[in-house]
Enzyme design. Sequence first.
Site, short mmCIF file in Angstrom:
data_model
loop_
_atom_site.label_atom_id
_atom_site.label_comp_id
_atom_site.label_asym_id
_atom_site.label_seq_id
_atom_site.Cartn_x
_atom_site.Cartn_y
_atom_site.Cartn_z
N SER A 93 37.40 31.28 46.24
CA SER A 93 36.44 31.46 45.14
C SER A 93 36.26 32.95 44.93
O SER A 93 36.66 33.76 45.77
CB SER A 93 35.09 30.85 45.51
N ASP A 94 35.64 33.33 43.82
CA ASP A 94 35.21 34.73 43.74
C ASP A 94 33.88 34.82 44.49
O ASP A 94 33.31 33.82 44.94
CB ASP A 94 35.10 35.22 42.29
N TRP A 95 33.39 36.03 44.59
CA TRP A 95 32.21 36.33 45.42
C TRP A 95 31.01 35.45 45.03
O TRP A 95 30.47 35.58 43.93
CB TRP A 95 31.85 37.82 45.25
N GLU A 96 30.65 34.55 45.91
CA GLU A 96 29.52 33.63 45.71
C GLU A 96 29.63 32.81 44.42
O GLU A 96 28.64 32.28 43.93
CB GLU A 96 28.19 34.40 45.71
N SER A 97 30.84 32.70 43.88
CA SER A 97 30.94 31.98 42.61
C SER A 97 30.73 30.48 42.79
O SER A 97 30.51 29.76 41.82
CB SER A 97 32.28 32.25 41.91
#
Length: 740
Positions: A286-290
């Site tokens: 995932s992207d950062w905390e996405s």
Amino acid sequence: MKYCKILLVCTVLIALQLGCQSKSKYSSDLDTVLEVKIDHLISQMTLDEKAGQLNQLSHEWQADPVDVESEIKKGHIGSFLFVKDVHLRNHYQRLAVSESRLGIPLIFGYDVIHGYRTIFPIPLGESASWDLDLMEQTASIAAKEARTVGIDWTFSPMVDIARDPRWGRIAEGAGEDPYLGALIAKAKVRGYQGDDLAAPDTMAACLKHFAAYGAAQAGREYHSTEVPVRTLRDVYLVPFKAGVEEGAATLMSGFNDLDGVPATGNRFLLTEILRDEWGFDGFVVSDWESIEEMVDHGIVKNESEAGSLALTAGVDLDMASQSYIWNVPRLVEEGKLSEDVLDEAVRRVLRIKFRLGLFDNPYVDPDQKEKVLLADEHRAVARQSVRESVVLLKNEGDLLPLEKNTGSIALIGPLADNQPDLLGTWSVAADASDTVTVIQGLKKALENNHCDIRYTKGCDFDGISTEGFAEAVWIAGQSDVVIMALGEGERHNGEAHSRTDLNLPGVQLQLLKEIQKTGTPIVMLLFTGRPLTINWELENIPAILLTWHPGIEGGNGIADVLFGDYNPGGKITATFPRSAGQIPIYYNMKNTGRPFIQDVRYQSRYIDSPNTPLLPFGYGLSYTTFTYDNLKIEDDQVEIPGVVKLSVDVTNTGNVAGHEVVQLYVRDLVGSVTRPVKELKGFQRVYLNPGEQKTVHFELPTSDLMFHDINMEYSVETGGFKVWVGPNSAEGLEGSFELF
Ligand code: NOJ
């Protein structure tokens, strides 16, 4: 490793006899062994250990406090990002390998975007070189350097097509074109991964941000995207598919909402297209905390639902949000999430860990880095990459190249004596003191000549102070030539740096206008991470070099170009608009039913601006001139499947040798759906001595003319095509052919 060897040997032997096949580039018969090893490992794992493999923690900025060491030992962490201390990396790895129950190694990721310690030009700048071998080489150097400090995996290349320069992340990619973007995606994957992911000088690549993240509405970072499926497939997905075909080990899901479904929870993208259609067998992070951000998107009620949606959609590794480790085991126990889905994600992560050789060689020799980081040959490639990325935008009266014995040069601007801002966005492991500034580069180039360099900053990037103007004007007035080092700073572009105004920031344009009044000839160096609206500059400044954010060899490479030791041949890969009001503006647009006709009112046009861009895609000049003649189409009737063969004579009509990027564009005149007015379908970077002529040949397979037709079938249609071969997307010799 601690798992039972006898059982493993037996199962491996059976598997070898079965001789299963896999689709990956890295596949071999041994992959069968690998899958058996993975099966065996998974069969021993608890739910928590499985979720642990899918949990990536950050060494920096991690929102929730975690007892990292104890969590590693429990097998609750599978990966880290932002660990760049090789000793700490080895320490964490030792805890995972020697003190966790199953001894599964961690994988360490980092944003190695345009070099690790040796920083190359930003990707948008590098793409202007159109030199695929060079782009592969810079990626390979980045991998070599990063791997010596224990980075197994880079979050690069960013292959998002960007048609909107307001979006700050346009700096991180290869511009607006899917054809060129696909070739660069492949070059980068080859460079990072080499032929053997397990080699000590390669690392796993990550194609990001899947998908259409670059289509953020209004160019505003993290904004939603509305992209029709046909455009998605024919434009935005093209470089991703190419990167997957090249064997990219991983992808990263985007932050964006795509047509109502966040990319991180988007099964259509992550499973149906990526896995089912393209056969990708690596993992998706995932992207950062996405994952947890899907709560804010409003598609799930809480983090637990977010975790379930992401995992089911096809995101394997959770970057920083801990949604998986906190929720997935319970969701499986409660029967709300299938354990098979969990196992499959674990399998994908383990597969890449095996392919990277982390099970066999989990540690990194901490002494290696001294020999590798910033090696002389790396700096030499960086310098070459600066030279090739520079684009000559204007050169009235052949002001450039400058004579080395020019009596006096006034050097003015916030980027003239500036190390950090030359590095550009995402230079996270850089040391700004490695950077050769413009003034240092100039001094070095002129050390054996009599030239007086007079420097003053003139102004800052931001703010309204004009205090420095008087000195700058005085110096300019006393000098033979002025070099203005202007543009954006590192903080003006990149992630979370969208802009609505694309002029030079602050009072820089005001300063430039004051300097211009002195009458001293001006060479402007334009440092930027995006196309800017430089109307006045192009109109009034005789010579402009687009130097991007060039990285640590910036000063040297720019001096090479300024004094003619290198003849610039770069060509822009993103359209320069006249105003932000024209955006989105890109060369491969559609024609409309009312294309522009001069002086006709009810046509597609503005009442206050031409439709045309300030500078078209593919544009760039040279210290020499090139002419194009004799476009020949071998056979203008080609049967599908077949190859359209064409050639053109390109001549260097000037006095110096140079590179020209010869570009081939086509237009499919009538389609079952409307087609772009031009599409890049080939290019060649040729080197010509003064007076030399070369016949440049292109072979265009009809399969390169495929698109998603009215039935969403990927096909090539019969009928007429126009073709142009020329120096940019707005000029060229025109011909035609027909497919039947
Ligand atoms: C967020 C960015 O969108 C992504 O590109 C990057 O790789 C991660 N942060 C990790 O730094």
